[in-house]
Design a protein around this motif. Structure first.
Motif, PDB file in Angstrom:
ATOM      1  N   GLY A   1       0.736  -1.280   0.306  1.00 14.49           N
ATOM      2  CA  GLY A   1       0.072   0.024   0.133  1.00 14.49           C
ATOM      3  C   GLY A   1       0.746   1.413  -0.208  1.00 14.49           C
ATOM      4  O   GLY A   1       1.856   1.262  -0.815  1.00 14.49           O
ATOM      5  N   GLU A   2       0.466   2.298   0.777  1.00 19.37           N
ATOM      6  CA  GLU A   2       1.120   3.556   0.843  1.00 19.37           C
ATOM      7  C   GLU A   2       2.326   3.570   1.277  1.00 19.37           C
ATOM      8  O   GLU A   2       3.520   4.389   0.819  1.00 19.37           O
ATOM      9  N   THR A   3       2.730   2.550   2.278  1.00 21.02           N
ATOM     10  CA  THR A   3       4.081   2.236   2.906  1.00 21.02           C
ATOM     11  C   THR A   3       5.115   1.976   1.663  1.00 21.02           C
ATOM     12  O   THR A   3       6.112   2.519   1.697  1.00 21.02           O
ATOM     13  N   LYS A   4       4.755   0.930   0.831  1.00 25.24           N
ATOM     14  CA  LYS A   4       5.484   0.745  -0.333  1.00 25.24           C
ATOM     15  C   LYS A   4       5.744   1.620  -1.341  1.00 25.24           C
ATOM     16  O   LYS A   4       6.834   1.905  -1.673  1.00 25.24           O
ATOM     17  N   GLN A   5       4.532   2.588  -1.615  1.00 26.15           N
ATOM     18  CA  GLN A   5       4.723   3.558  -2.441  1.00 26.15           C
ATOM     19  C   GLN A   5       5.746   4.504  -2.005  1.00 26.15           C
ATOM     20  O   GLN A   5       6.582   5.140  -2.749  1.00 26.15           O
ATOM     21  N   THR A   6       5.751   4.630  -0.744  1.00 26.74           N
ATOM     22  CA  THR A   6       6.644   5.908  -0.083  1.00 26.74           C
ATOM     23  C   THR A   6       8.033   5.381  -0.003  1.00 26.74           C
ATOM     24  O   THR A   6       8.827   5.976  -0.624  1.00 26.74           O
ATOM     25  N   LEU A   7       8.236   4.100   0.310  1.00 30.12           N
ATOM     26  CA  LEU A   7       9.722   3.585  -0.007  1.00 30.12           C
ATOM     27  C   LEU A   7      10.230   3.335  -0.970  1.00 30.12           C
ATOM     28  O   LEU A   7      11.409   3.397  -1.358  1.00 30.12           O
ATOM     29  N   ALA A   8       9.320   3.330  -2.063  1.00 28.78           N
ATOM     30  CA  ALA A   8       9.804   3.282  -3.562  1.00 28.78           C
ATOM     31  C   ALA A   8      10.771   4.443  -3.726  1.00 28.78           C
ATOM     32  O   ALA A   8      11.763   4.169  -4.704  1.00 28.78           O
TER      33      ALA A   8
ATOM     34  N   LEU B   1      19.185   5.100   7.784  1.00 27.79           N
ATOM     35  CA  LEU B   1      19.716   4.085   8.604  1.00 27.79           C
ATOM     36  C   LEU B   1      19.862   4.875   9.996  1.00 27.79           C
ATOM     37  O   LEU B   1      19.898   6.079   9.870  1.00 27.79           O
ATOM     38  N   ALA B   2      19.757   4.165  11.004  1.00 28.11           N
ATOM     39  CA  ALA B   2      19.988   4.751  12.515  1.00 28.11           C
ATOM     40  C   ALA B   2      21.435   5.443  12.398  1.00 28.11           C
ATOM     41  O   ALA B   2      22.484   4.675  12.125  1.00 28.11           O
ATOM     42  N   HIS B   3      21.501   6.591  12.572  1.00 30.37           N
ATOM     43  CA  HIS B   3      22.604   7.330  12.766  1.00 30.37           C
ATOM     44  C   HIS B   3      23.568   7.185  11.457  1.00 30.37           C
ATOM     45  O   HIS B   3      24.710   7.224  11.300  1.00 30.37           O
ATOM     46  N   GLN B   4      22.724   6.825  10.219  1.00 30.16           N
ATOM     47  CA  GLN B   4      23.600   7.174   8.732  1.00 30.16           C
ATOM     48  C   GLN B   4      24.296   5.771   8.853  1.00 30.16           C
ATOM     49  O   GLN B   4      24.932   5.530   7.699  1.00 30.16           O
ATOM     50  N   ALA B   5      24.631   4.956   9.699  1.00 31.15           N
ATOM     51  CA  ALA B   5      25.276   3.490   9.403  1.00 31.15           C
ATOM     52  C   ALA B   5      24.618   2.376  10.280  1.00 31.15           C
ATOM     53  O   ALA B   5      25.264   1.413  10.036  1.00 31.15           O
ATOM     54  N   GLY B   6      23.580   2.573  11.068  1.00 33.89           N
ATOM     55  CA  GLY B   6      22.888   1.282  11.575  1.00 33.89           C
ATOM     56  C   GLY B   6      22.092   0.703  10.989  1.00 33.89           C
ATOM     57  O   GLY B   6      22.074   0.306   9.686  1.00 33.89           O
ATOM     58  N   SER B   7      21.187  -0.020  11.561  1.00 37.21           N
ATOM     59  CA  SER B   7      20.148  -0.942  10.788  1.00 37.21           C
ATOM     60  C   SER B   7      19.082   0.325  10.293  1.00 37.21           C
ATOM     61  O   SER B   7      18.913   1.420  10.356  1.00 37.21           O
ATOM     62  N   PHE B   8      18.343  -0.639   9.168  1.00 39.26           N
ATOM     63  CA  PHE B   8      17.152   0.146   8.620  1.00 39.26           C
ATOM     64  C   PHE B   8      16.138   0.606   9.677  1.00 39.26           C
ATOM     65  O   PHE B   8      15.670   0.048  10.361  1.00 39.26           O
ATOM     66  N   SER B   9      15.667   2.004   9.739  1.00 45.95           N
ATOM     67  CA  SER B   9      14.693   2.352  10.241  1.00 45.95           C
ATOM     68  C   SER B   9      13.482   2.728   9.443  1.00 45.95           C
ATOM     69  O   SER B   9      13.292   3.719   8.666  1.00 45.95           O
TER      70      SER B   9
ATOM     71  N   LYS C   1      10.764   4.039  10.369  1.00 46.62           N
ATOM     72  CA  LYS C   1      10.063   5.240  10.705  1.00 46.62           C
ATOM     73  C   LYS C   1      10.695   6.296  10.151  1.00 46.62           C
ATOM     74  O   LYS C   1      10.242   7.394   9.835  1.00 46.62           O
ATOM     75  N   ARG C   2      11.954   6.377  10.322  1.00 44.06           N
ATOM     76  CA  ARG C   2      12.860   7.501   9.647  1.00 44.06           C
ATOM     77  C   ARG C   2      12.758   7.499   8.073  1.00 44.06           C
ATOM     78  O   ARG C   2      12.521   8.655   7.514  1.00 44.06           O
ATOM     79  N   ALA C   3      12.762   6.518   7.442  1.00 52.54           N
ATOM     80  CA  ALA C   3      12.692   6.516   5.976  1.00 52.54           C
ATOM     81  C   ALA C   3      11.354   7.007   5.576  1.00 52.54           C
ATOM     82  O   ALA C   3      11.433   7.700   4.608  1.00 52.54           O
ATOM     83  N   LEU C   4      10.206   6.617   6.211  1.00 60.80           N
ATOM     84  CA  LEU C   4       8.932   6.983   5.817  1.00 60.80           C
ATOM     85  C   LEU C   4       8.857   8.512   5.886  1.00 60.80           C
ATOM     86  O   LEU C   4       8.232   9.415   5.214  1.00 60.80           O
ATOM     87  N   ALA C   5       9.319   9.036   7.054  1.00 63.71           N
ATOM     88  CA  ALA C   5       9.216  10.560   7.286  1.00 63.71           C
ATOM     89  C   ALA C   5      10.083  11.207   6.353  1.00 63.71           C
ATOM     90  O   ALA C   5       9.757  12.245   5.962  1.00 63.71           O
ATOM     91  N   GLU C   6      11.084  10.791   6.074  1.00 64.60           N
ATOM     92  CA  GLU C   6      12.341  11.451   5.213  1.00 64.60           C
ATOM     93  C   GLU C   6      11.684  11.797   4.074  1.00 64.60           C
ATOM     94  O   GLU C   6      12.091  12.618   3.350  1.00 64.60           O
ATOM     95  N   VAL C   7      10.816  10.828   3.371  1.00 58.78           N
ATOM     96  CA  VAL C   7      10.239  10.794   2.223  1.00 58.78           C
ATOM     97  C   VAL C   7       8.852  11.829   2.242  1.00 58.78           C
ATOM     98  O   VAL C   7       8.697  12.894   1.460  1.00 58.78           O
TER      99      VAL C   7
END
Length: 380
Positions: A82-89, A358-366, A368-374
């Motif tokens: 859904g919308e999450t996939k569209q945003t992550l694209a 990524l958490a602090h640009q080098a950690g695991s995928f976030s 929440k961060r990814a969706l907000a940043e897009v």
């Protein structure tokens, strides 16, 4: 085309509608194969080189899109709906630079680079791949306290040799060693780290289709001292490279990087190194802020801990910036006339090098961060 495929293509279709990119092959053709098998079916083709920058090696060819597990955003994208996939694209389907560093042993680096190239180009010899070589040991804070041992120097050179040999005639753009200003703090002013970077710049640039951009921080890191940046770039081998890269791991504005980069180009020319160009990392500066602003407002937190935007009206927060492109002077970017003119002449492209999702640009995928940043980017 099923609904999820239609949504996953929305981000790139939006760019195509702006006239910034074309998709190869067509979205309909790309959707015919299972998503897990379509390694780079949605490659992004850049416009031809402009008359202001006719030698731009990044223009006029498709930029390969790596689609596999080595991209931390890829599996979350595949599993989303859904919308999450569209945003992550906007992240998963964007052509990005992949980091290669000391966590990959010398014995494995050839296979890792070859697998990345094969995936991102999908067999297209004209496609461009993007790499970030982050192999220096020690680096960042540790670089201020000790120098590379003899064994570490030999290992670094071997690593570089292997990467260069593996790339061969592949069309590649390499951002060399982010956080370049750490050269300022090496013990006793030793030339050893810069010598190693110079070796890398020369060795990689010797390949027929490899364009090297030596990373040298950001305008806010140097406090607008272009002669200082030019001096370090020369020591790090910019004379062998296409040019330099700016704003990796920082969040400063594109406009300030254009101004600063032009001053560096001028300083290099005066120092006998003319005709250099640069690229700007726009992965995380959609709502730009300087390091000085951040440290004033968050004195106890390092810059990589900067938070993603939380609303459309918020400023001075992390959001994805201008999508990867060679159309650096587009009116869509809101640059002044002078900055547009300078960018079209000197900037080869806006690249996504950092990984703010990524958490602090080098950690695991976030997620929440990814969706907000897009969602809160003015460029999506």
């Amino acid at each position: 085309m099923n609904p999820s495929s239609r949504q996953s293509s929305a981000s790139l279709l939006g760019l195509a509608a702006l006239g910034l990119v074309t998709l190869v092959p067509t979205i309909r053709q790309a959707s015919a194969a299972p998503e897990s098998a379509r390694s780079s079916a949605l490659a992004v083709s850049m416009a031809p080189a402009s008359s202001s920058n006719p030698t731009n090696p990044l223009a006029g060819r498709p930029w390969g899109v790596y689609r596999g597990r080595a991209d931390p955003a890829w599996q979350p994208y595949l599993q989303a709906t859904g919308e999450t996939k569209q945003t992550l694209a906007a992240i998963a389907l964007a052509p990005k630079a992949k980091f290669f560093g000391a966590w990959i042993p010398n014995s494995e680096i050839a296979d890792k680079v070859q697998a990345y190239v094969d995936n991102a180009t999908d067999g297209n010899p004209d496609a461009l791949v993007q790499l970030t070589l982050f192999r220096m040991v020690p680096w960042e804070g540790e670089a201020c306290t000790r120098l590379p041992t003899k064994a570490e120097r030999a290992s670094y050179q071997q690593y570089v040799d292997i990467v260069a040999d593996t790339l061969g005639d592949t069309h590649a753009a390499i951002v060399l060693q982010p956080d370049g200003p750490f050269l300022r703090c090496v013990p006793h002013g030793s030339p050893i780290p810069a010598d190693l970077l110079r070796y890398a710049a020369r060795t990689l640039s010797a390949q027929p289709n490899t364009s090297v951009y030596v990373e040298m921080g950001s305008a806010d890191w140097f406090r607008d001292r272009p002669a200082d940046a030019a001096r370090m770039l020369r020591s790090a081998g910019v004379q062998y490279a296409r040019g330099f890269a700016l704003d990796t791991s920082h969040f400063d504005s594109v406009g300030r990087q254009i101004d600063f980069g032009a001053k560096i180009v001028s300083a290099l020319a005066k120092d006998g190194i003319p005709h250099r160009h640069f690229v700007i990392d726009t992965s995380d500066n959609g709502r730009a802020f300087t390091g000085a602003w951040y440290h004033q407002h968050h004195p106890s937190k390092p810059l990589p801990y900067a938070k993603a935007c939380g609303s459309a009206g918020q400023h001075h927060c992390v959001a994805v910036g201008i999508p990867p492109t060679t159309d650096v002077g587009s009116a869509a970017w809101g640059l002044s006339a002078d900055r547009t003119h300078t960018a079209e002449k000197l900037v080869d492209g806006y690249l996504w090098v950092s990984r703010p999702w990524l958490a602090h640009q080098a950690g695991s995928f976030s997620m929440k961060r990814a969706l907000a940043e897009v969602r809160y980017s003015p460029f999506q």
